[in-house]
Design a protein around this motif. Structure first.
Motif, short mmCIF file in Angstrom:
data_model
loop_
_atom_site.label_atom_id
_atom_site.label_comp_id
_atom_site.label_asym_id
_atom_site.label_seq_id
_atom_site.Cartn_x
_atom_site.Cartn_y
_atom_site.Cartn_z
N LYS A 80 -7.24 -0.10 -7.29
CA LYS A 80 -7.59 0.61 -6.05
C LYS A 80 -8.92 1.34 -6.22
O LYS A 80 -9.14 2.03 -7.22
CB LYS A 80 -6.48 1.63 -5.72
N ASP A 98 0.92 2.95 3.37
CA ASP A 98 0.08 4.08 2.97
C ASP A 98 0.93 5.32 2.66
O ASP A 98 0.47 6.45 2.79
CB ASP A 98 -0.99 4.41 4.02
N HIS A 101 1.28 5.04 -2.41
CA HIS A 101 0.71 5.85 -3.50
C HIS A 101 1.80 6.54 -4.30
O HIS A 101 2.87 6.84 -3.78
CB HIS A 101 -0.20 6.93 -2.91
N HIS A 114 0.82 -1.21 0.00
CA HIS A 114 0.00 0.00 0.00
C HIS A 114 0.86 1.27 0.00
O HIS A 114 1.22 1.79 1.06
CB HIS A 114 -0.94 -0.01 1.21
ZN LIG Z 1 -4.21 4.57 0.39
#
Ligand SMILES: [Zn+2]
Length: 290
Positions: free
Chosen positions: A130, A252, A36, A34
């Motif tokens: 996603k 994240d 980005h 995870h």
């Molecule tokens: Zn995320």
């Protein structure tokens, strides 16, 4: 009494170390499921996030993360931009010599255009997309989400959903229904419902009936938030109840650094075998990584 004194001291040392420090840790490769990526034009996940993959590569190397997801999130009603962003993330992964795998996106309310894009992505070798109910502003119970979920199942695409929407108290139940209605689609629930993680036990219960076994959770955000807290034993208990084979490591990024996220998961006190499953094997299996 005197005879047992060294034993008592040894136990005391073990106790003081919290057990965790003494536990054998998994030392092998780590997959961050995870993270980005921001390209810098209209795709901002976080305004001050570095553009491109350079910073993430550096942080992964520091943390010992060997492979990482690269996630983009599609905007609504812009199928051309969606395709372009997806192509960019696929190209970035392809150029990374196996350091990244692409997690593109569609907007579930884009109808046929979204389904077409899913078919295109599957042909390009994508294994996961996603979807973000908050950022993309959709309701998990929207029939359009079911249509996209069904199509992903047919195409062998897993779906990574953000799972935390505190202003929709029914969302955990909606995910449960979605998983039960689409058993052929693998669903990854990011952040394990975060502060509502107690709800996740329902998935363990339903798995006894052979239902909702198509769900994994990632520990992004939640491990960092709860590390060192009184909640840890319950969190770990819940994870074990569901089964550590249903959990993935995630940072994240750029919300948390891969290194901080990894430290947080390691601090939870899993066995080396459990860590290997969470930090590497489960993601490798799910996405065909090494
Ligand atoms: Zn995320």
């Amino acid at each position: 009494m005197k005879r047992n004194f060294p034993v008592a001291i040894a136990l005391l040392i073990l106790g003081v170390s919290g057990g965790q420090g003494f536990a054998q840790q998994y030392k092998g490769p780590v997959i961050d499921a995870h993270a980005h990526i921001r390209f810098g034009d209209g795709d901002a996940v976080k305004a001050d996030q570095p553009i491109g993959t350079e910073k993430l590569l550096q942080l992964d190397a520091q943390a010992g993360v060997r492979q990482s997801a690269l996630i983009v999130i599609a905007a609504k009603g812009q199928p051309e931009q969606t395709r372009a962003n997806n192509d960019r993330v696929i190209a970035a992964a392809a150029a990374s010599q196996g350091r990244f795998y692409a997690v593109p996106s569609v907007h579930p309310l884009d109808g046929e255009a979204a389904l077409e894009e899913l078919r295109r992505l599957a042909k390009l070798g994508v294994r996961e997309i996603k979807l973000h109910p908050n950022t993309q502003n959709f309701d998990v119970s929207d029939p359009a989400v079911g249509v996209v979920t069904a199509e992903c199942g047919k195409l062998g695409l897993a779906i990574l959903f953000d799972s935390y929407k505190p202003w929709d108290p029914s969302q955990t139940g909606k995910f449960l229904l979605l998983a039960v209605q689409h058993p052929q689609t693998h669903i990854v629930l990011a952040h394990m419902f975060f502060s509502q993680f107690r709800e996740a036990i329902t998935f363990a219960q339903l798995s006894k009936l052979g239902m909702a076994t198509n769900v994994s959770f990632d520990l992004s955000a939640i491990a960092v938030a709860y590390q060192g807290s009184p909640v840890v034993p319950e969190l770990v208990w819940t994870i074990r109840k569901i089964g550590t084979d249903h959990f993935l490591f995630g940072s994240d990024w750029p919300v948390d650094n891969p290194g901080d996220a990894l430290k947080a998961v390691r601090s939870l006190g899993f066995t080396a075998q459990e860590e290997q499953a969470i930090l590497h094997d489960n993601a490798a299996k799910l996405f065909g990584l090494k």
